[in-house]
Design a protein around this motif. Structure first.
Motif, mmCIF file in Angstrom:
data_model
loop_
_atom_site.group_PDB
_atom_site.id
_atom_site.type_symbol
_atom_site.label_atom_id
_atom_site.label_comp_id
_atom_site.label_asym_id
_atom_site.label_seq_id
_atom_site.Cartn_x
_atom_site.Cartn_y
_atom_site.Cartn_z
ATOM 1 N N VAL A 53 11.502 -11.513 1.582
ATOM 2 C CA VAL A 53 11.618 -10.022 0.702
ATOM 3 C C VAL A 53 10.024 -9.809 0.477
ATOM 4 C CG1 VAL A 53 11.811 -9.103 -1.618
ATOM 5 C CG2 VAL A 53 13.949 -10.050 -0.348
ATOM 6 N N LYS A 54 9.625 -10.874 0.052
ATOM 7 C CA LYS A 54 8.031 -10.703 -0.221
ATOM 8 C C LYS A 54 7.094 -10.166 1.170
ATOM 9 C CE LYS A 54 3.950 -13.374 -1.913
ATOM 10 N NZ LYS A 54 2.967 -14.250 -0.992
ATOM 11 N N GLU A 55 7.503 -10.678 2.314
ATOM 12 C CA GLU A 55 7.034 -10.092 3.377
ATOM 13 C C GLU A 55 7.169 -8.725 3.666
ATOM 14 O OE1 GLU A 55 8.235 -12.630 6.788
ATOM 15 O OE2 GLU A 55 7.372 -14.443 6.012
ATOM 16 N N LYS A 56 8.464 -8.202 3.363
ATOM 17 C CA LYS A 56 8.840 -6.878 3.370
ATOM 18 C C LYS A 56 8.028 -5.867 2.407
ATOM 19 C CE LYS A 56 13.320 -7.677 5.462
ATOM 20 N NZ LYS A 56 14.838 -7.837 5.320
ATOM 21 N N ILE A 60 5.447 -3.102 3.400
ATOM 22 C CA ILE A 60 5.373 -1.614 2.507
ATOM 23 C C ILE A 60 4.455 -1.320 1.821
ATOM 24 C CG2 ILE A 60 6.815 -0.279 0.729
ATOM 25 C CD1 ILE A 60 9.543 -2.011 1.850
ATOM 26 N N ALA A 61 3.731 -2.230 0.971
ATOM 27 C CA ALA A 61 2.514 -2.081 0.429
ATOM 28 C C ALA A 61 1.483 -1.731 1.010
ATOM 29 C CB ALA A 61 2.304 -3.195 -0.696
ATOM 30 N N GLY A 62 1.346 -2.146 2.194
ATOM 31 C CA GLY A 62 0.222 -1.900 3.225
ATOM 32 C C GLY A 62 0.423 -0.627 3.867
ATOM 33 N N ARG A 63 1.543 0.238 3.918
ATOM 34 C CA ARG A 63 1.681 1.567 4.493
ATOM 35 C C ARG A 63 0.744 2.360 4.093
ATOM 36 N NH1 ARG A 63 8.171 1.299 5.838
ATOM 37 N NH2 ARG A 63 8.070 -0.026 7.672
#
Length: 93
Positions: A53-56, A60-63
């Protein structure tokens, strides 16, 4: 001899009671051990799930920053293209 046998029977009964109690406590400890083992396994899988979940979330935060970079690049490209087009048009006149 009867008093001696009676005392031995009483002591034997007390020992049997103590042994039963000890076996009951051992059974409870074995159940607790299994519970702790199950919790450890569940915690391991929970840790893996949290990592996924942290990786996802990181992706998402980098998008938004990726989108912002694309927009800025497009604006700079359009501006530079406009200046180049303007310069070429003025040179050809």
């Amino acid at each position: 001899m009867d008093e001696n046998e009676a005392a031995i029977r009483e002591r034997l009964t007390a020992v049997e009671s103590s042994v039963k109690s000890a076996h009951h406590r051992i059974d409870n400890i074995e159940e607790l051990t299994q519970s702790v083992k199950s919790l450890a396994v569940e915690t391991k899988y929970l840790k893996e799930d949290i990592s996924d979940v942290k990786e996802k979330i990181d992706v998402i935060a980098g998008r938004p920053s990726q989108i912002l970079t694309v927009i800025i690049t497009a604006l700079i490209t359009a501006t530079v293209s406009g200046f180049v087009g303007f310069a070429i048009t003025n040179l050809l006149k």
